[in-house]
Structure formats: C-alpha cells, structure tokens
Design an enzyme around this catalytic site. Structure first.
Site, PDB file in Angstrom:
ATOM      1  N   THR A  69       0.883  -1.278   0.096  1.00  0.00           N
ATOM      2  CA  THR A  69      -0.053   0.128  -0.180  1.00  0.00           C
ATOM      3  C   THR A  69       0.809   1.372  -0.191  1.00  0.00           C
ATOM      4  OG1 THR A  69      -1.913  -1.050   1.088  1.00  0.00           O
ATOM      5  CG2 THR A  69      -1.753   1.268   1.526  1.00  0.00           C
ATOM      6  N   SER A 106       0.294  -9.923  -0.577  1.00  0.00           N
ATOM      7  CA  SER A 106      -0.586 -11.202  -0.893  1.00  0.00           C
ATOM      8  C   SER A 106      -0.105 -11.863  -2.114  1.00  0.00           C
ATOM      9  CB  SER A 106      -2.117 -10.956  -1.165  1.00  0.00           C
ATOM     10  OG  SER A 106      -2.681 -10.170  -0.330  1.00  0.00           O
ATOM     11  N   ASP A 152       0.000  -7.076   4.557  1.00  0.00           N
ATOM     12  CA  ASP A 152      -0.719  -8.389   4.663  1.00  0.00           C
ATOM     13  C   ASP A 152       0.179  -9.734   5.091  1.00  0.00           C
ATOM     14  OD1 ASP A 152      -2.880  -6.880   4.245  1.00  0.00           O
ATOM     15  OD2 ASP A 152      -3.129  -7.597   2.178  1.00  0.00           O
ATOM     16  N   THR A 205      -0.576 -22.356  19.491  1.00  0.00           N
ATOM     17  CA  THR A 205      -2.162 -22.004  19.852  1.00  0.00           C
ATOM     18  C   THR A 205      -2.955 -20.950  18.820  1.00  0.00           C
ATOM     19  OG1 THR A 205      -3.416 -20.690  21.631  1.00  0.00           O
ATOM     20  CG2 THR A 205      -0.796 -20.171  21.375  1.00  0.00           C
ATOM     21  N   CYS A 232      -4.526 -18.804  20.213  1.00  0.00           N
ATOM     22  CA  CYS A 232      -4.557 -17.446  21.073  1.00  0.00           C
ATOM     23  C   CYS A 232      -3.350 -16.333  20.593  1.00  0.00           C
ATOM     24  CB  CYS A 232      -4.320 -17.676  22.495  1.00  0.00           C
ATOM     25  SG  CYS A 232      -5.502 -18.617  23.150  1.00  0.00           S
TER      26      CYS A 232
END
Ligand code: ASP
Length: 364
Positions: free
Chosen positions: A36, A82, A113, A299, A301
């Site tokens: 960007t 991407s 990204d 994980t 999390c």
C-alpha cells in the site's frame, strides 16, 4: 631504513582508513517490494495497485535531509504482498546479500498483509547477520495527506542507520510500524485499518519512537563472534496450516492429513494446545506422524503458549509425538517449518530445531 619507511606507510594508511571511516556517512539500502505504501488508486476500477518507486521518494523529500547515503533497489515486479512467495523471499535475501558489505542497514518496503511472514522467513535465512533489516509499509498510500507511510519510512531509515561504536544498534530482522520496533518473527498483523497494525504479544518492543528513539538493548539480539553473512534460500512448501474448530469433521481432517507429499502441518489448537478428544482425530494424527509428517502445535490465542499435557485434551498429542510450538506465532511457525524442511535435515532434527530458538522466535 627501508623497513621503517614501509612501516610508516602502513601506519599512514591505517590512520587514513580510520579517519575516512570516521567521516564516512552511514549508508542505507531501501528495497521496495510493493504494498500500500507505494500504491495508487486505479481510475476505472478503484482498486489499489503498486506504482513506480521514484514516486515514493518524490513524496518523501525529508529523506534527503538525513546525512546518509541512501540508495534504492526495486523487486521486479513490485507486488501486493498477498502475492508474496518463497521465490520472492529468495530475491529479497539475495539483494541484501549482494549489497551487504556496501551498506550499514537495510529497509524493506513491504505490504502489511504478509509482512510478518516475510520478516519471519528472512530472519531464518541469514546466518551471521550483524546489520539491521527493517521491514515497514503503511496502511494509507504515501501520496495521501494522512498517510502513515512517511513516518514509518523515515524512522525505519534512521533505525537502519543507527550505530554505536561502529556497531549496529539493532542487528536483526525487525518490523517497524506506528512508532514501535518489533522483532520481525514475533509480529502479527492484528488490524487491517488502524495505523497500529502490528503487535508482538509474547516479546517486548525493541524500541519506541517518541521525541527520541528509545532502544531496549536488553531485548535486542547482539551477535557474538561473527563469520561472513550466509544466505539459505531453500524452502519446502509441502506444508499446511490446519485450524481446529468446534465441529471439525473427520472427513475434512483426514483428507488434509492425507494430501500426497505432505511434509508438515501447523496445527492451530485451542488455548494451551488443546484439541477434541475424539479417537478418530488422534488416530489420524498418529498415522500422519508414522508417515514422517511433522505436526507442530501452535495456539490460536494471540498470547501465551502451548503446554501439552496440561489438559486431558492435549496429553494424547504429546503421547503420539506432536511437537510443541510453545509461544511461536503462526507466521513464525509455518515459515520455520518450510525453512527447516528445505534444509535437507532428518525429520527428527527438524523436530529438535522447531522446538529451539533459531533467531529468538520462540521462548524456550
Ligand atoms: N494488500 C496490501 C499488501 O499487503 C496491504 C498493505 O500493504 O497494507 O500489499
């Protein structure tokens, strides 16, 4: 007399070198890969696409005010991140290797990204790195009035050039974003809109930029005895990230673990490394491990770590030979798996290295 004269010449040469290295401007190489920061809106479709690099430099004349020797290189072609892949990582790493001795630090302009993946991959690729490689980008294109790109770029350049007693202050692969410098392989992109797009939950910031740039030297990796820079560019992409969710079906799970040629799986588990206790799931993992497929437990999390055996829902994973990813991010884990599998190591050695810190990506 002759010997003395040549000694004198040597001394003179040494002094000249010292003087010129003292007066020598620090130098930074900026490598533009896309993202960007350098995009413009296409008039017809309205989509954002990367533009020519000269436009970026034109938007940031402030860079000329640094007493630095700044040069630029461009990834060919420039991309939305991407589209990042292992061959682009190789291209970036080779550019750094080629110019390594000519610059004090490197700034990589990259889309947000996949920045955390590239930062992780690059951190593993270099042996004996003793100069900063700072990845940055922006949420708004640099040509826009409210862009965050200018500050991100200017401060990244300053950090890349920062030295003390002739040594780089931050000789590692980092991400700089929104006034914070992070260890690259500890970052995740956590917001697609806020300027504070990156976080590093399990490792403290390496520096905070305010009126001054305050470095946390105790958290920065300082290499000891160094050899020459080496770059390892091989990755194995026969890997998958498999996220567990309530209700995951035997059919789906089984199909993924039976992909022909599969070499490694990052298994994204609940909490401290837990999965459903269904027999079919454990048996499926057991069969995969028998086929030499590595299963790495990470994980879901953002913070904390995998502790297999803490609950009944993870003890079986430990028993069948799943590897603990401890507190690694998914980005650090998948790139590490691809990297280690690409180095031609035995499966058991890959498992050992996965569990250890290569570049500070995991707390042992
Ligand atoms: N899609 C863009 C990219 O990653 C987003 C950004 O740069 O912020 O290249």
């Amino acid at each position: 007399m002759h010997a003395n004269y040549s000694e004198f010449n040597k001394l003179q040469l040494h002094l000249n070198c010292m003087a010129s290295s003292k007066n020598k401007k620090s130098s930074v190489l900026i490598i533009y890969t896309g993202g960007t920061i350098g995009m413009v809106q296409q008039p017809k479709s309205g989509t954002l696409t990367p533009v020519r690099f000269e436009q970026i430099l034109h938007e940031v004349p402030e860079l000329n005010k640094f007493n630095l020797n700044i040069k630029t290189e461009v990834l060919n072609p420039v991309i939305d991140s991407s589209n990042m892949n292992t061959s682009n990582w190789e291209k970036i790493a080779k550019k750094i290797k080629k110019h390594y001795n000519d610059f004090d630090g490197f700034v990589i302009l990259h889309g947000t990204d996949t920045m955390a993946y590239t930062a992780s991959a690059l951190s593993y690729m270099f042996d004996n790195l003793d100069k900063p490689i700072i990845l940055t980008g922006s949420q708004l294109p640099i040509g826009m009035l409210r862009t965050d790109g200018k500050e991100n770029l200017i401060t990244s350049v300053e950090i890349a050039a920062a030295q003390k007693n002739g040594k780089s202050l931050v000789p590692e692969v980092c991400v700089y974003f929104d006034f914070k410098l992070f260890r690259g392989n500890r970052t995740v992109k956590s917001d697609s809109e806020l300027f504070s797009a990156f976080h590093s939950v399990n490792y403290p910031e390496l520096a905070i930029a305010g009126v001054d740039i305050k470095y946390s030297n105790e958290y920065i990796y300082h290499p000891g005895n160094k050899g020459i820079l080496k770059v390892n560019t091989n990755f194995n992409d026969n890997v998958v990230i498999l996220k567990i969710f309530p209700g995951i079906s035997q059919n789906v799970f089984n199909s993924i673990l039976n992909i022909p040629g599969l070499k490694g799986v990052v298994l994204e588990t609940f909490g401290s490394g837990n999965v459903p206790t269904s027999r079919w799931l454990i048996n499926c993992i057991k069969r995969a491990i028998k086929k030499d497929i590595i299963i790495l437990n990470i994980t879901q999390c953002e913070g904390g770590r995998v502790v297999m055996g803490q609950y009944e829902t993870s003890i079986e994973l430990l028993n069948v030979g799943v590897v603990s990813g401890k507190d690694m991010t998914v980005e650090a884990a998948i790139t590490k798996l691809m990297f280690l599998l690409g180095q031609g190591l035995h499966t058991e050695d890959v498992k050992i290295y996965l569990n250890k810190s290569l570049r500070g990506e995991i707390s042992e």
